[in-house]
Design an enzyme around this catalytic site. Structure first.
Site, PDB file in Angstrom:
ATOM      1  N   SER A 166       0.846  -1.196   0.000  1.00 55.86           N
ATOM      2  CA  SER A 166       0.000   0.000   0.000  1.00 55.86           C
ATOM      3  C   SER A 166       0.879   1.243   0.000  1.00 55.86           C
ATOM      4  O   SER A 166       1.611   1.499   0.960  1.00 55.86           O
ATOM      5  CB  SER A 166      -0.884   0.014   1.239  1.00 55.86           C
ATOM      6  OG  SER A 166      -1.386   1.323   1.428  1.00 55.86           O
TER       7      SER A 166
ATOM      8  N   HIS B 230      -0.894  -1.179  -4.522  1.00 52.04           N
ATOM      9  CA  HIS B 230      -2.206  -0.812  -3.959  1.00 52.04           C
ATOM     10  C   HIS B 230      -2.218   0.690  -3.690  1.00 52.04           C
ATOM     11  O   HIS B 230      -1.371   1.208  -2.955  1.00 52.04           O
ATOM     12  CB  HIS B 230      -2.419  -1.597  -2.667  1.00 52.04           C
ATOM     13  CG  HIS B 230      -3.754  -1.404  -2.027  1.00 52.04           C
ATOM     14  ND1 HIS B 230      -4.874  -2.100  -2.405  1.00 52.04           N
ATOM     15  CD2 HIS B 230      -4.154  -0.586  -1.014  1.00 52.04           C
ATOM     16  CE1 HIS B 230      -5.909  -1.734  -1.654  1.00 52.04           C
ATOM     17  NE2 HIS B 230      -5.499  -0.813  -0.800  1.00 52.04           N
TER      18      HIS B 230
ATOM     19  N   ASP C 173      -4.362   3.835  -2.271  1.00 46.54           N
ATOM     20  CA  ASP C 173      -5.485   4.191  -1.412  1.00 46.54           C
ATOM     21  C   ASP C 173      -5.932   5.630  -1.650  1.00 46.54           C
ATOM     22  O   ASP C 173      -5.244   6.574  -1.274  1.00 46.54           O
ATOM     23  CB  ASP C 173      -5.077   4.028   0.059  1.00 46.54           C
ATOM     24  CG  ASP C 173      -4.975   2.569   0.458  1.00 46.54           C
ATOM     25  OD1 ASP C 173      -5.960   1.836   0.269  1.00 46.54           O
ATOM     26  OD2 ASP C 173      -3.914   2.159   0.959  1.00 46.54           O
TER      27      ASP C 173
ATOM     28  N   MET D 137      -8.468   8.529  -0.767  1.00 42.57           N
ATOM     29  CA  MET D 137      -9.391   8.950   0.302  1.00 42.57           C
ATOM     30  C   MET D 137      -9.817  10.384   0.057  1.00 42.57           C
ATOM     31  O   MET D 137      -8.986  11.234  -0.265  1.00 42.57           O
ATOM     32  CB  MET D 137      -8.690   8.849   1.662  1.00 42.57           C
ATOM     33  CG  MET D 137      -8.112   7.479   1.955  1.00 42.57           C
ATOM     34  SD  MET D 137      -7.451   7.381   3.618  1.00 42.57           S
ATOM     35  CE  MET D 137      -6.628   5.775   3.554  1.00 42.57           C
TER      36      MET D 137
ATOM     37  N   HIS E 179      -7.875   1.491  -4.688  1.00 40.67           N
ATOM     38  CA  HIS E 179      -8.896   1.311  -3.645  1.00 40.67           C
ATOM     39  C   HIS E 179      -9.538   2.667  -3.364  1.00 40.67           C
ATOM     40  O   HIS E 179      -8.919   3.536  -2.747  1.00 40.67           O
ATOM     41  CB  HIS E 179      -8.201   0.727  -2.395  1.00 40.67           C
ATOM     42  CG  HIS E 179      -9.076   0.591  -1.188  1.00 40.67           C
ATOM     43  ND1 HIS E 179      -8.566   0.309   0.063  1.00 40.67           N
ATOM     44  CD2 HIS E 179     -10.410   0.684  -1.020  1.00 40.67           C
ATOM     45  CE1 HIS E 179      -9.552   0.244   0.943  1.00 40.67           C
ATOM     46  NE2 HIS E 179     -10.688   0.473   0.306  1.00 40.67           N
TER      47      HIS E 179
ATOM     48  N   MET F 222     -11.740   4.993  -1.461  1.00 42.52           N
ATOM     49  CA  MET F 222     -12.483   5.269  -0.222  1.00 42.52           C
ATOM     50  C   MET F 222     -13.087   6.654  -0.403  1.00 42.52           C
ATOM     51  O   MET F 222     -12.684   7.631   0.232  1.00 42.52           O
ATOM     52  CB  MET F 222     -11.536   5.202   0.978  1.00 42.52           C
ATOM     53  CG  MET F 222     -11.177   3.762   1.346  1.00 42.52           C
ATOM     54  SD  MET F 222      -9.698   3.657   2.355  1.00 42.52           S
ATOM     55  CE  MET F 222      -8.466   3.596   1.054  1.00 42.52           C
TER      56      MET F 222
ATOM     57  N   MET G 262     -12.075  -5.514   4.349  1.00 43.37           N
ATOM     58  CA  MET G 262     -11.257  -4.654   5.220  1.00 43.37           C
ATOM     59  C   MET G 262     -11.029  -5.369   6.554  1.00 43.37           C
ATOM     60  O   MET G 262     -11.982  -5.835   7.187  1.00 43.37           O
ATOM     61  CB  MET G 262     -11.947  -3.315   5.485  1.00 43.37           C
ATOM     62  CG  MET G 262     -12.055  -2.371   4.292  1.00 43.37           C
ATOM     63  SD  MET G 262     -10.503  -1.991   3.451  1.00 43.37           S
ATOM     64  CE  MET G 262      -9.529  -1.259   4.779  1.00 43.37           C
TER      65      MET G 262
ATOM     66  N   GLY H 245      -3.253   3.946   7.802  1.00 44.63           N
ATOM     67  CA  GLY H 245      -2.360   2.794   7.849  1.00 44.63           C
ATOM     68  C   GLY H 245      -1.963   2.525   9.288  1.00 44.63           C
ATOM     69  O   GLY H 245      -2.270   3.313  10.196  1.00 44.63           O
TER      70      GLY H 245
ATOM     71  N   ASP I  26      -7.225  -6.237   3.525  1.00 42.22           N
ATOM     72  CA  ASP I  26      -6.505  -4.964   3.626  1.00 42.22           C
ATOM     73  C   ASP I  26      -6.552  -4.437   5.052  1.00 42.22           C
ATOM     74  O   ASP I  26      -7.634  -4.182   5.592  1.00 42.22           O
ATOM     75  CB  ASP I  26      -7.171  -3.974   2.649  1.00 42.22           C
ATOM     76  CG  ASP I  26      -6.461  -2.635   2.570  1.00 42.22           C
ATOM     77  OD1 ASP I  26      -5.396  -2.479   3.185  1.00 42.22           O
ATOM     78  OD2 ASP I  26      -6.987  -1.755   1.863  1.00 42.22           O
TER      79      ASP I  26
ATOM     80  N   GLY J 129      -3.495  -4.034   8.531  1.00 35.27           N
ATOM     81  CA  GLY J 129      -2.857  -4.715   9.655  1.00 35.27           C
ATOM     82  C   GLY J 129      -2.205  -6.043   9.303  1.00 35.27           C
ATOM     83  O   GLY J 129      -1.989  -6.877  10.191  1.00 35.27           O
TER      84      GLY J 129
ATOM     85  N   GLY K 182       0.953  -2.359   4.064  1.00 40.30           N
ATOM     86  CA  GLY K 182       1.564  -1.031   4.050  1.00 40.30           C
ATOM     87  C   GLY K 182       2.763  -0.974   4.965  1.00 40.30           C
ATOM     88  O   GLY K 182       3.911  -1.162   4.541  1.00 40.30           O
TER      89      GLY K 182
HETATM   90  C1  DX5 Z   1      -6.552   1.657   5.103  1.00 40.60           C
HETATM   91  C2  DX5 Z   1      -5.963   1.334   3.752  1.00 40.60           C
HETATM   92  C3  DX5 Z   1      -4.906   0.264   3.785  1.00 40.60           C
HETATM   93  C4  DX5 Z   1      -3.731   0.577   4.677  1.00 40.60           C
HETATM   94  C5  DX5 Z   1      -2.927  -0.634   4.970  1.00 40.60           C
HETATM   95  O1  DX5 Z   1      -7.605   2.537   4.937  1.00 40.60           O
HETATM   96  O2  DX5 Z   1      -6.969   0.887   2.871  1.00 40.60           O
HETATM   97  O3  DX5 Z   1      -4.493  -0.056   2.466  1.00 40.60           O
HETATM   98  O4  DX5 Z   1      -2.932   1.549   4.133  1.00 40.60           O
HETATM   99  O5  DX5 Z   1      -1.869  -0.257   5.783  1.00 40.60           O
HETATM  100  P1  DX5 Z   1      -1.294  -1.232   6.924  1.00 40.60           P
HETATM  101  O6  DX5 Z   1      -0.776  -2.443   6.219  1.00 40.60           O
HETATM  102  O7  DX5 Z   1      -0.240  -0.413   7.548  1.00 40.60           O
HETATM  103  O8  DX5 Z   1      -2.447  -1.552   7.826  1.00 40.60           O
HETATM  104 ZN    ZN Z   2      -6.469  -0.031   0.870  1.00 35.92          ZN
END
Ligand code: DX5
Ligand code: ZN
Length: 214
Positions: free
Chosen positions: A6, A31, A33, A35, A64, A66, A135, A142, A173, A175, A195
Site C-alpha cells: 500500500s 495498492h 489508497d 481517500m 482502492h 475510499m 477490510m 495505515g 486490507d 494490519g 503497508g
Molecule cells: C486503510 C488502507 C490500507 C492501509 C494498509 O484505509 O486501505 O491499504 O494503508 O496499511 P497497513 O498495512 O499499515 O495496515
Molecule cells: Zn487499501
C-alpha cells in the site's frame, strides 16, 4: 499469497521511486489508497497523482477508492491507468452503474466491505465483479491492528461463490504483516495488502518474500 504494497505508507515526495523500489522488491500489485476526506476522515491523492506515477512500473495498479461517489470519478481513475478499481459497497453511488462503468473502461471492478458490513452485502453483485476486498481495519489510516474476526466473512463469500459457480479473487486490507498473514492465508485470501509491514521493513525484498511464502 500475492502481496500488494500500500503506497499509503510510502514517502509521498518520491512516490515514483517508491514504486520502483517495491517493483524491484518483488511486489505483485501496487495498492493505491484514494481517500476523499468525506467517506473516510483522511485525504490522500487522486487520479492526477496516479497518472503521473503509472509509468514507473508495469505491475497492476490496484486502486482502492475510499470515496463517497466513485461513479463520478471512475473514468478519471480508468484514464489514470488503473487495472483494478475497488470501491465500497457502503458508498453513495449506484453500485450496478459503478460496476458497469468500470467494466466498460476495460478495468476490473471489485467491491470493498468495511468491518461493520456483513459479507452478504456483496452477494447481489458477485456475478458482476472480479474481486472482493475485505477490510481487516477501519478504512482511513495505515498502521492499525488486524481484526481477525473479519476472517469468517472470507469463508462466507467463498462458499457463496462456489455455490453459484463464480470465480472470485478475495483480497484483505489492513494490519497484515508477519504476525497476521498466516491467519489470512488459512482463511483462503488470495491477495494481501501490506503497508507498514513492507515500507517500514529494513529489507523490503525479504519482507515481501516472507509474506508471499504463505
Ligand atoms: C486503510 C488502507 C490500507 C492501509 C494498509 O484505509 O486501505 O491499504 O494503508 O496499511 P497497513 O498495512 O499499515 O495496515
Ligand atoms: Zn487499501
Amino acid at each position: 499469497m500475492k502481496i500488494a504494497p500500500s503506497l499509503l505508507s510510502c514517502d509521498f515526495s518520491k512516490m515514483g521511486e517508491e514504486i520502483v523500489r517495491m517493483d524491484n522488491a518483488g511486489a505483485d500489485w501496487m495498492h493505491l489508497d484514494v481517500m476523499d476526506g468525506h467517506f473516510v476522515p483522511n485525504i490522500t491523492f487522486g487520479a492526477p497523482v496516479i497518472k503521473t506515477v503509472r509509468k514507473y512500473t508495469d505491475k497492476p495498479f490496484d486502486v482502492h477508492l475510499m470515496i463517497s461517489d466513485p461513479l463520478k470519478y471512475a473514468d478519471d481513475f480508468a484514464d489514470a491507468g488503473a487495472d483494478i478499481i475497488t470501491f465500497h459497497v457502503e458508498c453513495d453511488s449506484d453500485i450496478d452503474k459503478t460496476i458497469n462503468k468500470i467494466r466498460s473502461r476495460g478495468v476490473k471492478p471489485g467491491l470493498v466491505i468495511k468491518p461493520n458490513t456483513p459479507a452478504s452485502a456483496v452477494f447481489p453483485y458477485l456475478d458482476k465483479i472480479d474481486l472482493v476486498l475485505v477490510m481487516t481495519v477501519e478504512p482511513g489510516f495505515g498502521g492499525q491492528s488486524f481484526m481477525a474476526d473479519m476472517l469468517p466473512k472470507v469463508k462466507e463469500i467463498k462458499d457463496e461463490c462456489n455455490r453459484r459457480g463464480i470465480e472470485m479473487l478475495i483480497e484483505a486490507d489492513g494490519g497484515i504483516g508477519e504476525a497476521t498473514i498466516e491467519q489470512a492465508a488459512n482463511a483462503g485470501i488470495d491477495v494481501c495488502v501490506a503497508g507498514t509491514a513492507v515500507f517500514k521493513a529494513e529489507n523490503a525484498k525479504e519482507a515481501i518474500a516472507k509474506l508471499q511464502s504463505y
